[in-house]
Design a protein around this motif. Structure first.
Motif, PDB file in Angstrom:
ATOM      1  N   SER A  47       0.847  -1.185   0.000  1.00 31.52           N
ATOM      2  CA  SER A  47       0.000   0.000   0.000  1.00 31.52           C
ATOM      3  C   SER A  47       0.889   1.243   0.000  1.00 31.52           C
ATOM      4  O   SER A  47       2.091   1.177   0.288  1.00 31.52           O
ATOM      5  N   ARG A  48       0.288   2.382  -0.303  1.00 30.01           N
ATOM      6  CA  ARG A  48       1.027   3.642  -0.269  1.00 30.01           C
ATOM      7  C   ARG A  48       1.620   3.883   1.118  1.00 30.01           C
ATOM      8  O   ARG A  48       2.760   4.320   1.251  1.00 30.01           O
ATOM      9  N   GLU A  49       0.841   3.584   2.148  1.00 24.97           N
ATOM     10  CA  GLU A  49       1.318   3.773   3.520  1.00 24.97           C
ATOM     11  C   GLU A  49       2.514   2.877   3.816  1.00 24.97           C
ATOM     12  O   GLU A  49       3.470   3.297   4.485  1.00 24.97           O
ATOM     13  N   GLU A  50       2.469   1.637   3.342  1.00 25.59           N
ATOM     14  CA  GLU A  50       3.599   0.721   3.540  1.00 25.59           C
ATOM     15  C   GLU A  50       4.840   1.209   2.809  1.00 25.59           C
ATOM     16  O   GLU A  50       5.961   1.111   3.333  1.00 25.59           O
ATOM     17  N   VAL A  52       5.592   4.334   2.189  1.00 26.87           N
ATOM     18  CA  VAL A  52       6.109   5.451   2.995  1.00 26.87           C
ATOM     19  C   VAL A  52       6.920   4.903   4.172  1.00 26.87           C
ATOM     20  O   VAL A  52       8.019   5.395   4.471  1.00 26.87           O
ATOM     21  N   ASP A  53       6.417   3.864   4.826  1.00 31.12           N
ATOM     22  CA  ASP A  53       7.144   3.251   5.949  1.00 31.12           C
ATOM     23  C   ASP A  53       8.468   2.642   5.493  1.00 31.12           C
ATOM     24  O   ASP A  53       9.492   2.768   6.182  1.00 31.12           O
ATOM     25  N   LYS A  62      11.763  10.201   8.838  1.00 30.92           N
ATOM     26  CA  LYS A  62      10.323  10.096   8.609  1.00 30.92           C
ATOM     27  C   LYS A  62       9.990  10.709   7.253  1.00 30.92           C
ATOM     28  O   LYS A  62      10.276  11.869   7.001  1.00 30.92           O
ATOM     29  N   PRO A  65       3.644  11.407   4.605  1.00 32.29           N
ATOM     30  CA  PRO A  65       2.623  10.508   4.051  1.00 32.29           C
ATOM     31  C   PRO A  65       2.185  10.852   2.625  1.00 32.29           C
ATOM     32  O   PRO A  65       1.603  10.018   1.942  1.00 32.29           O
ATOM     33  N   SER A  66       2.471  12.066   2.163  1.00 31.88           N
ATOM     34  CA  SER A  66       2.110  12.462   0.797  1.00 31.88           C
ATOM     35  C   SER A  66       3.062  11.889  -0.256  1.00 31.88           C
ATOM     36  O   SER A  66       2.781  11.964  -1.450  1.00 31.88           O
TER      37      SER A  66
END
Length: 189
Positions: A47-50, A52-53, A62, A65-66
């Motif tokens: 996923s996009r969130e993954e 980013v992580d 860090k 998130p964008s």
């Protein structure tokens, strides 16, 4: 020297010779870590969130998130990349970041773009020494597919690098460059 000290040593822009076994060993260790992380990124769906992580782990910072990336993505170091907000990397990008890569807010990096931050000495005595020079990409920059950005280049805000260009010199803001080597094409108003 521990790994944190080594990463800081690299961020300060210090050269590394092939003869320096301690630094070379730390460099290889860090590179294998970057390969481990990018292999995780590149060999399964996320996923996009993954993503980013994963980039936060890769860079040690860090990531906003964008941020968005379409893998695969490759790097040989990972710990000297800084992304602004709303940065997009298209598929196949390859970053050699030990010298430092900073990408400003809203910038878009096209498919298969290569960014290099290291050069070797020209003389035989320094040929196996790598000399870092950072690449700075301003805000709202668009780099077209298959472009190559060479060490020490700064690309000014709002500029466009045409597909396939090889950027060897700084690009002023609000400018379009194209060609090999990249040359001024026009001003963006």
């Amino acid at each position: 020297m521990n790994m944190d000290d080594f990463i800081e040593f690299c961020k300060q822009g210090n050269p590394i010779t092939g003869e320096d076994k301690e630094l070379h060993g730390l460099l290889i260790q860090n590179s294998y870590e970057a390969i481990r992380i990018t292999t995780q990124l590149n060999t399964s769906s996320h996923s996009r969130e993954e993503i980013v992580d994963i980039f936060s782990e890769l860079t040690g910072n860090k990531v906003d998130p964008s941020f968005m990336c379409f893998p695969p993505f490759h790097t040989d170091f990972g710990k000297n990349i800084t992304f602004g907000k709303n940065v997009f990397l298209n598929t196949g990008c390859s970053f050699q970041d030990r010298g430092g890569i900073r990408i400003g807010d809203g910038s878009m990096i096209g498919m298969n773009v290569a960014i290099a931050t290291l050069n070797h000495g020209l003389d035989l005595e320094t040929r196996n020494t790598t000399f870092p020079s950072p690449v700075v990409i301003g805000k709202n920059v668009w780099i077209g597919s298959n472009a190559t950005i060479l060490p020490g280049v700064t690309i000014g805000d709002n500029s466009v690098v045409a597909a396939g260009a090889v950027v060897t010199k700084d690009v002023p803001e609000n400018t379009v460059v194209a060609g090999v080597p990249a040359k001024f094409m026009k001003e963006i108003k």
